[in-house]
Every structure is written in structure tokens, then in C-alpha cells.
Design a protein around this motif. Structure first.
Motif, short mmCIF file in Angstrom:
data_model
loop_
_atom_site.label_atom_id
_atom_site.label_comp_id
_atom_site.label_asym_id
_atom_site.label_seq_id
_atom_site.Cartn_x
_atom_site.Cartn_y
_atom_site.Cartn_z
N THR A 32 32.19 2.58 28.72
CA THR A 32 32.69 1.81 27.59
C THR A 32 32.26 2.50 26.30
OG1 THR A 32 30.71 0.44 27.54
CG2 THR A 32 32.55 -0.35 28.87
N THR A 33 32.84 2.07 25.20
CA THR A 33 32.50 2.69 23.93
C THR A 33 31.46 1.90 23.15
OG1 THR A 33 34.31 1.54 22.82
CG2 THR A 33 34.79 3.73 23.70
N ASN A 34 31.08 0.73 23.65
CA ASN A 34 30.09 -0.05 22.92
C ASN A 34 28.68 0.51 23.20
OD1 ASN A 34 30.82 -1.27 25.53
ND2 ASN A 34 29.05 -2.56 25.14
N HIS A 35 27.80 0.30 22.24
CA HIS A 35 26.43 0.79 22.35
C HIS A 35 25.49 -0.28 22.87
CE1 HIS A 35 27.43 4.50 20.23
NE2 HIS A 35 28.24 3.75 19.50
N LYS A 147 22.18 2.37 14.50
CA LYS A 147 23.46 3.06 14.30
C LYS A 147 24.48 2.56 15.31
CE LYS A 147 21.76 7.40 12.38
NZ LYS A 147 21.56 8.84 12.65
N GLY A 148 24.07 2.41 16.56
CA GLY A 148 24.96 1.88 17.59
C GLY A 148 25.39 0.47 17.29
N LEU A 149 24.46 -0.37 16.83
CA LEU A 149 24.78 -1.74 16.47
C LEU A 149 25.79 -1.78 15.33
CD1 LEU A 149 22.42 -4.71 16.29
CD2 LEU A 149 23.89 -4.27 14.36
N LEU A 150 25.57 -0.95 14.31
CA LEU A 150 26.51 -0.90 13.18
C LEU A 150 27.89 -0.43 13.62
CD1 LEU A 150 24.21 0.51 10.37
CD2 LEU A 150 25.21 -1.77 10.49
N SER A 151 27.92 0.54 14.52
CA SER A 151 29.20 1.03 15.04
C SER A 151 29.94 -0.09 15.77
CB SER A 151 28.94 2.22 15.96
OG SER A 151 30.12 2.60 16.62
N ASP A 152 29.23 -0.80 16.64
CA ASP A 152 29.85 -1.92 17.36
C ASP A 152 30.31 -3.01 16.40
OD1 ASP A 152 29.29 -0.62 19.72
OD2 ASP A 152 27.58 -1.88 20.25
N LEU A 153 29.49 -3.30 15.41
CA LEU A 153 29.82 -4.35 14.45
C LEU A 153 31.05 -3.99 13.63
CD1 LEU A 153 28.96 -7.09 13.41
CD2 LEU A 153 27.40 -5.94 11.85
#
Length: 163
Positions: A32-35, A147-153
Motif C-alpha cells: 500500500t502507499t500509506n505510511h 513525514k509519513g503521517l503528513l504524506s498520508d494526511l
């Protein structure tokens, strides 16, 4: 075999067969693409149904350890990194009633037993916990998690804007 039967097999059956083989052999990535990690059970908390589209929720442990201190120190930077999306996202810290409030975030004097301590959670505007992010021990690892959280958000905010 007639010509029409050959066309039928070629146009309908062959692509399905090739797709099945591709899945079994592993030609198509199953990642998946989510972090963050999706929660295994549904957790919903109506007290977290805030005015914003999404909330970043931190379940603070009863005794603040190194991971807790690291995360609390980095939360203001995470909020700043939201940039123009700050109005759409709120920060919430879940903590015991006798602890002092954190000035930059909404502090709720609750501790949810369904949640793990030191984890960050993304929660929608109905109070549904969607993704969780594991605690880390170093500042560099914390930056990567954020960074992963911001990307998902950002993906979730773009999706909610388009729907």
C-alpha cells in the motif's frame, strides 16, 4: 473451433486468466502507499468529533518516558509543517486528568484502553480512528514517522476535498 469462439476466448477469458496468473506469481505489488498502519478493530470516540476535518491524536502514557518526551517536543513542528492545512487539522493529546495541559494542542483528560500508548493516530471528523504510527526512539526516526503521517494526511485531505 469457430472464429467467434476464438475471439470470445481471446477478448474475455485470456485477460482474466493472465490477471490471475500475475497475482499468483507476484508480478503485481501487493503493498500500500500509506505510511501508517490501519487499525485492526474499529475504534470510535465521539469526544474527538471536532470541528476540523482530521485530528492527529497522541495517546500519552501514564508515565512520560523518552519516546513520550521526544514526541511531545516534536508535535509543535509537526503542526507547523501542516502549513495551509492547519485550519483543517487539530492536534489532540489524550492524558490523565491530573497532568498539566499542553498549550499548543487540545488536551482531553481521557485515556482510551483500546489505544496503545505513545502512538500517533489519524482520526476523522466523526471520531473514527483510521491510521496509527508506532513510537520511535530517535529524533531522525521521529522525523521519518512525521513525514509519513503528513504524506498520508495530505492524501486524505485531497480525497475529502474531491469527494
Amino acid at each position: 473451433m469457430s472464429k467467434s469462439a476464438a475471439w470470445f476466448i481471446g477478448l474475455f477469458v485470456l485477460p482474466v486468466l493472465l490477471a490471475f496468473i500475475a497475482l499468483k506469481i507476484g508480478w503485481i505489488p501487493d503493498g500500500t502507499t500509506n505510511h501508517g498502519e490501519f487499525l485492526s478493530q474499529e475504534v470510535r470516540q465521539s469526544e474527538l468529533a471536532l470541528e476540523t476535518e482530521w485530528s492527529i491524536v497522541y495517546q500519552r502514557p501514564k508515565q512520560c518516558n523518552k519516546q513520550c518526551s521526544l514526541l511531545l517536543d516534536s508535535l509543535p513542528n509537526l503542526y507547523l509543517a501542516l502549513g495551509k492545512n492547519q485550519q483543517k487539522v487539530s492536534l489532540v493529546v489524550l492524558q490523565d486528568q491530573n497532568e498539566k495541559s499542553i498549550e499548543f494542542a487540545t488536551s482531553l483528560p481521557i485515556h482510551l484502553n483500546q489505544l496503545e500508548d505513545n502512538y500517533l493516530y489519524l482520526v476523522d471528523n466523526k471520531g473514527l480512528f483510521v491510521l496509527k504510527y508506532a513510537p520511535v526512539d530517535s529524533l531522525e526516526a521521529m522525523r521519518n514517522v512525521q513525514k509519513g503521517l503528513l504524506s498520508d494526511l495530505k492524501k486524505l485531505l485531497n480525497y475529502s476535498r474531491s469527494s
